[in-house]
Write an enzyme that holds these catalytic residues in place. Structure first.
Site, PDB file in Angstrom:
ATOM      1  N   SER A   1       2.543  -1.807   6.770  1.00 16.12           N
ATOM      2  CA  SER A   1       2.005  -0.742   5.922  1.00 16.12           C
ATOM      3  C   SER A   1       1.115  -1.334   4.831  1.00 16.12           C
ATOM      4  O   SER A   1       0.144  -2.025   5.141  1.00 16.12           O
ATOM      5  CB  SER A   1       3.154   0.091   5.348  1.00 16.12           C
ATOM      6  OG  SER A   1       2.665   1.229   4.678  1.00 16.12           O
TER       7      SER A   1
ATOM      8  N   HIS B   1       1.875   7.847   6.397  1.00 13.82           N
ATOM      9  CA  HIS B   1       1.420   7.547   7.755  1.00 13.82           C
ATOM     10  C   HIS B   1       1.500   8.765   8.682  1.00 13.82           C
ATOM     11  O   HIS B   1       1.830   8.656   9.862  1.00 13.82           O
ATOM     12  CB  HIS B   1       2.189   6.358   8.340  1.00 13.82           C
ATOM     13  CG  HIS B   1       2.083   5.135   7.487  1.00 13.82           C
ATOM     14  ND1 HIS B   1       0.892   4.479   7.286  1.00 13.82           N
ATOM     15  CD2 HIS B   1       2.996   4.481   6.735  1.00 13.82           C
ATOM     16  CE1 HIS B   1       1.081   3.470   6.460  1.00 13.82           C
ATOM     17  NE2 HIS B   1       2.348   3.454   6.107  1.00 13.82           N
TER      18      HIS B   1
END
Length: 411
Positions: free
Chosen positions: A84, A200
């Site tokens: 991430s 996300h």
């Protein structure tokens, strides 16, 4: 082959930076980067409360700064990857952008994602002004993967993180998550996560736009070492492509499982998880058997980390070889685009493509066939074919490892 792995949001704990501030260069760097991050990273990493450092706008620059500060003490890895927001640290380690620009983009990313999580400034519910619905995430542990993914899709959720076997995180609206919890997949345990929103997923679209604008003003270079992408685990060879990927990744799933598959494919023998380590090495224990793992937490581990660098960093992977002036021990050839892989040279002159056979520079080893045509997969130097990493007919994405070659010196 050594890889540095940079953890993502959730890895931070109160006071995790405290023991590192006795190292003058760490304190100096964090002080300078605090100006860029727009927040006191030293205070946040030492005396900041758990609630304070959970704030998305705080956690992200804090984590990237910590990873980069410690990476500078260790020497050069062969490869880098990040989970991430950790991708921004990995990009700086790979030389795609400067550490300062990585911190700057992380600040934009964190603040934009925090804003996307908070409906018009109204916390804890839908905005009376008509803002977006509040969102969240739930970890799904265990269960059959296909059944879990099907249940997530049926509820309208997104598999925002596919981390490893039996570790999937679903993201979406709180209403969707409640429906999912009421009818969980068989054999799976659900654990709601304390996060500000559905990272996300499509709910982060406003943050994508903000990061895209900031990234357009950033100078980037092609990676100097092997750099993996969260999007699909592919090896990224273009700085411009890396930027596009990290921008889109904000609103698209993290495929850390694919990153670990690629680590195995390219022959990683050791992984150092940068500060604050623990999460990624925990996943790797099952997914990467035989790989030496180290989760950096305190300065007394630096000697062990440097020993791993000395023992495993070859400085001869395909992307470093050109700059260090010698041939690589082996090189991964990656897909030039997405499509279907076809072995053999097609209409081009046939070459030997079996493991152990020699291929000349420029030889066509296979093709990636797509709707718009086909692109050749070629050997850039005289080499011995070590191992195929895909089979004829496999679907491949751009940057996916295809074949391992060992350069052959000319007499």
């Amino acid at each position: 082959m050594l890889i540095f792995a940079s953890p993502g949001q959730g890895a931070q704990t109160p006071g995790f930076l405290s023991p590192w501030l006795d190292i003058p260069v760490i304190a100096d760097q964090l002080g300078a980067w605090s100006e860029i991050a727009g927040r006191d990273l030293i205070r946040l990493g030492t005396t900041g409360s758990a609630e304070e450092i959970t704030d998305t706008a705080v956690a992200q620059p804090l984590l990237v700064a910590a990873a980069l500060a410690v990476a500078g003490l260790l020497g050069e890895p062969d490869a880098a990857a990040g989970h991430s927001v950790g991708e921004l640290a990995a990009g700086a380690i790979a030389g795609v952008l400067s550490p300062a620009d990585a911190i700057r983009l992380t600040r934009v990313r964190g603040e934009a994602m925090a804003a996307a999580c908070n409906p018009r400034g109204v916390a804890g519910g839908s905005s009376p002004l008509g803002g977006p619905e509040p969102t969240g995430m739930t970890a799904v542990l265990g269960g059959d993967e296909a059944a879990v993914l099907a249940a997530i899709a049926e509820t309208g959720l997104t598999p925002a993180n596919v981390n490893a076997a039996g570790q999937i995180v679903a993201g979406g609206t709180l209403e969707q998550l409640a429906e999912f919890a009421a009818n969980p997949p068989a054999g799976a345990r659900l654990r709601p996560l304390r996060v500000a929103g559905a990272f996300h997923t499509k709910h982060m679209a406003p943050a994508v736009e903000a990061l895209e604008r900031a990234a357009a003003q950033t100078m980037v270079k092609d990676p100097a070492i092997t750099l993996l992408s969260n999007a699909d685990g592919a090896v990224v060879t273009s700085g411009a492509n890396w930027v596009e990927r990290i921008v889109n990744q904000v609103a698209n799933p993290v495929r850390w499982d694919k990153c670990m598959e690629t680590m195995s494919d390219i022959g990683v023998t050791a992984m150092i998880e940068l500060l604050p380590g623990g999460t990624l090495t925990g996943m790797a224990k099952r997914a990467l058997p035989g790989v030496e793992l180290l989760a950096l937490k305190t300065p007394d581990q630096l000697a062990t980390a440097r020993e791993l660098v000395g023992a495993h960093a070859t400085a001869t992977n395909g992307y470093q070889a050109a700059s260090v002036g010698h041939l690589a021990e082996w090189k991964i050839v990656v897909a030039p685009g997405g499509g279907t892989f076809r072995s053999g040279a097609g209409e081009a002159a046939a070459v030997a493509t079996s493991a152990g056979e020699t291929v000349p520079a420029g030889a066509v080893l296979g093709r990636v066939v797509a709707r718009g045509g086909e692109r050749p997969v070629t050997a850039e130097f005289d080499a011995v074919l070590v191992e195929w990493l895909v089979e004829d007919g496999d679907p491949v994405s751009e940057g996916q490892p295809l074949v391992r070659l060992e350069p052959k010196e000319n007499p």
